[in-house]
Design an enzyme around this catalytic site. Structure first.
Site, PDB file in Angstrom:
ATOM      1  N   PHE A 147       0.848  -1.192   0.000  1.00 12.57           N
ATOM      2  CA  PHE A 147       0.000   0.000   0.000  1.00 12.57           C
ATOM      3  C   PHE A 147       0.883   1.242   0.000  1.00 12.57           C
ATOM      4  O   PHE A 147       1.919   1.281   0.646  1.00 12.57           O
ATOM      5  CB  PHE A 147      -0.949  -0.013   1.205  1.00 12.57           C
ATOM      6  CG  PHE A 147      -0.276   0.222   2.533  1.00 12.57           C
ATOM      7  CD1 PHE A 147      -0.265   1.481   3.113  1.00 12.57           C
ATOM      8  CD2 PHE A 147       0.337  -0.821   3.226  1.00 12.57           C
ATOM      9  CE1 PHE A 147       0.347   1.708   4.333  1.00 12.57           C
ATOM     10  CE2 PHE A 147       0.948  -0.617   4.455  1.00 12.57           C
ATOM     11  CZ  PHE A 147       0.954   0.651   5.011  1.00 12.57           C
ATOM     12  N   CYS A 148       0.478   2.262  -0.746  1.00 11.64           N
ATOM     13  CA  CYS A 148       1.184   3.554  -0.773  1.00 11.64           C
ATOM     14  C   CYS A 148       2.697   3.355  -0.889  1.00 11.64           C
ATOM     15  O   CYS A 148       3.471   3.899  -0.114  1.00 11.64           O
ATOM     16  CB  CYS A 148       0.841   4.362   0.485  1.00 11.64           C
ATOM     17  SG  CYS A 148       1.296   6.117   0.419  1.00 11.64           S
ATOM     18  N   ASP A 149       3.114   2.570  -1.873  1.00 13.81           N
ATOM     19  CA  ASP A 149       4.524   2.199  -1.981  1.00 13.81           C
ATOM     20  C   ASP A 149       5.387   3.404  -2.344  1.00 13.81           C
ATOM     21  O   ASP A 149       4.969   4.284  -3.097  1.00 13.81           O
ATOM     22  CB  ASP A 149       4.688   1.103  -3.039  1.00 13.81           C
ATOM     23  CG  ASP A 149       6.081   0.517  -3.067  1.00 13.81           C
ATOM     24  OD1 ASP A 149       6.743   0.527  -2.006  1.00 13.81           O
ATOM     25  OD2 ASP A 149       6.510   0.046  -4.129  1.00 13.81           O
ATOM     26  N   LYS A 160       6.415  -4.290   4.266  1.00  8.20           N
ATOM     27  CA  LYS A 160       6.110  -2.916   4.652  1.00  8.20           C
ATOM     28  C   LYS A 160       5.284  -2.890   5.921  1.00  8.20           C
ATOM     29  O   LYS A 160       4.324  -3.641   6.077  1.00  8.20           O
ATOM     30  CB  LYS A 160       5.356  -2.223   3.510  1.00  8.20           C
ATOM     31  CG  LYS A 160       4.953  -0.795   3.824  1.00  8.20           C
ATOM     32  CD  LYS A 160       4.452  -0.108   2.581  1.00  8.20           C
ATOM     33  CE  LYS A 160       4.051   1.322   2.879  1.00  8.20           C
ATOM     34  NZ  LYS A 160       3.786   2.078   1.656  1.00  8.20           N
TER      35      LYS A 160
END
EC number: 2.3.1.204
Length: 288
Positions: A147-149, A160
């Site tokens: 997510f939201c890399d 993450k």
């Protein structure tokens, strides 16, 4: 236990800081908008601020997410799987909020000789220190499918654990400036989150907006899933983060710990709440 350094951050740049361990209530929208309210105060001469807070369940997306969806046509969704969708002012992509997620925000005046890397280190170092005390080594890095890399993910054991984003507003916050600005950096730490469920929510949003399902559940993890993390909760992590900061600041730095923003900031947050609506962001006006 990993020891962290503080000299490569901005924590010693200002003699006075405000630490907000937020307890005051508010709507989902108001809590998101309070980051910008803090920015207004800091730009006007208030102390740089670090905020620890928790929001009700929702998906919080970026303006970039909204723009990408508009290119395919159709109105931006206001909810997915029963979760409200709201828009934040910083960059990145979609993240989940909820009782198992710690939000941490940093606001500093926009000054000369301050760079993006320094800001990210300053934002994440307190959380990194807490993880180190618990025996988990966190480092910056990309994780494909998370997510939201981005390059400034916090990563533990190859997965993450936290996403980050930044937003720079206005000009330099110096005397005589007509447009005193601020830097907002924001982090989202998964403390007690089901990665499978979170990936489903995020993928359902992206399927509606860009026709893709880019999030892989196994790319991210949660503190309670790490070795030794079974009993961890958000309240513990908030307390530990506040204590780490108070212990790390030397005698030359005053850290004022408070449980609430100022009345003025709360009022500004209410005023800015409507700016988190996806369709208002997309069209500039309220739309059904």
């Amino acid at each position: 236990m990993k020891q962290v350094e503080w000299d490569d951050t901005l924590w010693s740049r200002w003699p006075t800081w405000r630490l907000v361990v937020e307890e005051q209530p508010g709507t989902i929208e108001e809590k998101i908008a309070r980051d910008q309210a803090m920015g207004r105060r800091v730009a006007a001469g208030g102390p740089p601020t670090f905020r620890l807070w928790v929001n009700d369940p929702c998906l919080v997306v970026s303006r970039r997410d909204i723009v990408q969806g508009l290119r395919r046509g159709g109105d931006p969704p206001r909810e997915v799987d029963g979760l409200p969708i709201r828009v934040r002012s910083s960059g990145g992509t979609a993240v989940p909020h909820g009782p198992g997620v710690l939000q941490f925000s940093l606001v500093v005046p926009r000054m000369d000789r301050v760079g993006m890397e320094e800001v990210y280190r300053t934002l994440c170092r307190p959380v990194e220190a807490v993880l180190g005390q618990r025996g988990w080594r966190a480092e910056f890095g990309r994780v494909a499918g998370s997510f939201c890399d981005g390059a400034h993910n916090l990563v533990v054991n190859g997965r993450k654990i936290a996403g980050t984003s930044q937003s720079w507003k206005g000009g330099l916050a110096v005397p005589g400036s007509r447009n005193r600005g601020y830097i907002l950096a924001h982090g989202t730490l998964w403390v007690r989150v089901d990665p499978e469920q979170a990936a489903d929510w995020l993928n359902d949003f992206y399927e509606q907006t860009i026709g893709e399902r880019p999030i892989r559940a196994r790319a991210s993890t949660s503190l309670h899933l790490l070795p030794g993390g079974e009993g961890v909760d958000v309240r513990q992590v908030i307390a530990e983060t506040a204590n780490v900061l108070e212990s790390a600041m030397g005698p030359q730095v005053k850290l004022e710990r408070v449980r609430a923003l100022t009345d003025e900031e709360i009022s500004w947050g209410r005023e800015g709440a409507s700016e988190t609506d996806p369709r208002r962001v997309a069209y500039g006006v309220d739309r059904p």
